[in-house]
Design a protein around this motif. Structure first.
Motif, PDB file in Angstrom:
ATOM      1  N   PRO A 184       0.514  -1.283   0.644  1.00 28.81           N
ATOM      2  CA  PRO A 184      -0.263  -0.348  -0.039  1.00 28.81           C
ATOM      3  C   PRO A 184       0.746   1.345   0.418  1.00 28.81           C
ATOM      4  O   PRO A 184       0.937   1.330   1.125  1.00 28.81           O
ATOM      5  CB  PRO A 184      -0.765  -0.347   1.430  1.00 28.81           C
ATOM      6  N   LEU A 185       0.811   1.767  -0.752  1.00 31.18           N
ATOM      7  CA  LEU A 185       1.663   3.404  -1.276  1.00 31.18           C
ATOM      8  C   LEU A 185       0.657   4.397  -1.023  1.00 31.18           C
ATOM      9  O   LEU A 185      -0.787   4.206  -1.814  1.00 31.18           O
ATOM     10  CB  LEU A 185       2.439   3.023  -2.416  1.00 31.18           C
ATOM     11  N   SER A 186       0.907   5.861  -0.403  1.00 36.38           N
ATOM     12  CA  SER A 186      -0.438   6.722  -0.495  1.00 36.38           C
ATOM     13  C   SER A 186       0.266   8.068  -1.792  1.00 36.38           C
ATOM     14  O   SER A 186       0.622   7.230  -2.970  1.00 36.38           O
ATOM     15  CB  SER A 186      -0.325   7.439   0.057  1.00 36.38           C
ATOM     16  N   ASP A 187      -1.232   8.711  -2.613  1.00 29.87           N
ATOM     17  CA  ASP A 187      -1.331   9.093  -3.454  1.00 29.87           C
ATOM     18  C   ASP A 187       0.114   9.541  -3.709  1.00 29.87           C
ATOM     19  O   ASP A 187       0.897   9.937  -5.339  1.00 29.87           O
ATOM     20  CB  ASP A 187      -2.399   9.312  -3.373  1.00 29.87           C
ATOM     21  N   GLU A 188       0.612  10.366  -2.657  1.00 27.98           N
ATOM     22  CA  GLU A 188       1.592  11.191  -2.896  1.00 27.98           C
ATOM     23  C   GLU A 188       3.413  10.060  -3.127  1.00 27.98           C
ATOM     24  O   GLU A 188       3.619  11.298  -3.675  1.00 27.98           O
ATOM     25  CB  GLU A 188       2.272  12.181  -1.772  1.00 27.98           C
ATOM     26  N   GLN A 189       3.095   9.191  -2.730  1.00 24.63           N
ATOM     27  CA  GLN A 189       4.311   8.072  -3.168  1.00 24.63           C
ATOM     28  C   GLN A 189       4.454   7.476  -4.489  1.00 24.63           C
ATOM     29  O   GLN A 189       5.392   8.065  -4.126  1.00 24.63           O
ATOM     30  CB  GLN A 189       4.210   7.277  -1.934  1.00 24.63           C
ATOM     31  N   TRP A 190       2.917   7.822  -5.266  1.00 19.21           N
ATOM     32  CA  TRP A 190       3.030   7.368  -5.871  1.00 19.21           C
ATOM     33  C   TRP A 190       3.130   8.286  -7.175  1.00 19.21           C
ATOM     34  O   TRP A 190       4.291   8.097  -8.412  1.00 19.21           O
ATOM     35  CB  TRP A 190       1.321   6.733  -6.700  1.00 19.21           C
ATOM     36  N   GLN A 191       2.429   9.121  -6.622  1.00 16.66           N
ATOM     37  CA  GLN A 191       3.088  10.838  -7.168  1.00 16.66           C
ATOM     38  C   GLN A 191       4.268  11.045  -7.454  1.00 16.66           C
ATOM     39  O   GLN A 191       5.035  11.090  -8.752  1.00 16.66           O
ATOM     40  CB  GLN A 191       2.048  12.302  -6.594  1.00 16.66           C
TER      41      GLN A 191
END
Length: 134
Positions: free
Chosen positions: A99-106
């Motif tokens: 599980p990665l946050s939206d910020e990490q994916w960005q």
């Protein structure tokens, strides 16, 4: 100019099947049977996007490790197509089983847009050729 990579290729007696030496690794390349090859190895454009896939995975793994992020099993799916004008398009889809946050994916998407191989493909390379001695 320092040499970053090297590759040599030698033909075989089987039409398009060739043996490649990349650094100290050996692999084969060929064309699919429908194009007259043996289908005994990846075709040149398969190797082209495989190099981008490798750089994608390695760069993102390095970045995630420096940040202390767990990518777990990371996967990138790449597809190469040509449009009606013959221009090449490559699309990457990235996956992680963590599980990665939206910020990490960005941030990962920003990093992947600037990997060394991505930049080289986007910018192009000066390619020269010369006749060798027999």
């Amino acid at each position: 100019m320092p040499r970053l990579s090297s590759a040599n290729i030698v033909s075989t007696d089987a039409d398009y099947l060739h043996h490649i030496r990349a650094g100290h690794f050996s692999l084969d390349t060929d064309e699919p049977k429908v194009l007259g090859g043996q289908g005994a190895g990846p075709a040149p454009f398969d190797l082209y996007i495989a190099s981008l896939a490798a750089c994608t995975a390695i760069t993102l793994r390095m970045y995630a490790q420096r940040k202390g992020w767990n990518l777990g099993e990371f996967r990138a799916e790449l597809n190469l197509t040509r449009d009606d004008d013959g221009k090449i398009h490559i699309h990457r889809v990235l996956h992680s089983d963590q599980p990665l946050s939206d910020e990490q994916w960005q941030r990962l998407l920003e990093i992947v847009a600037n990997t060394p191989v991505t930049k080289a493909m986007r910018e192009g390379a000066e390619i020269t050729s010369a006749r060798g001695e027999s």
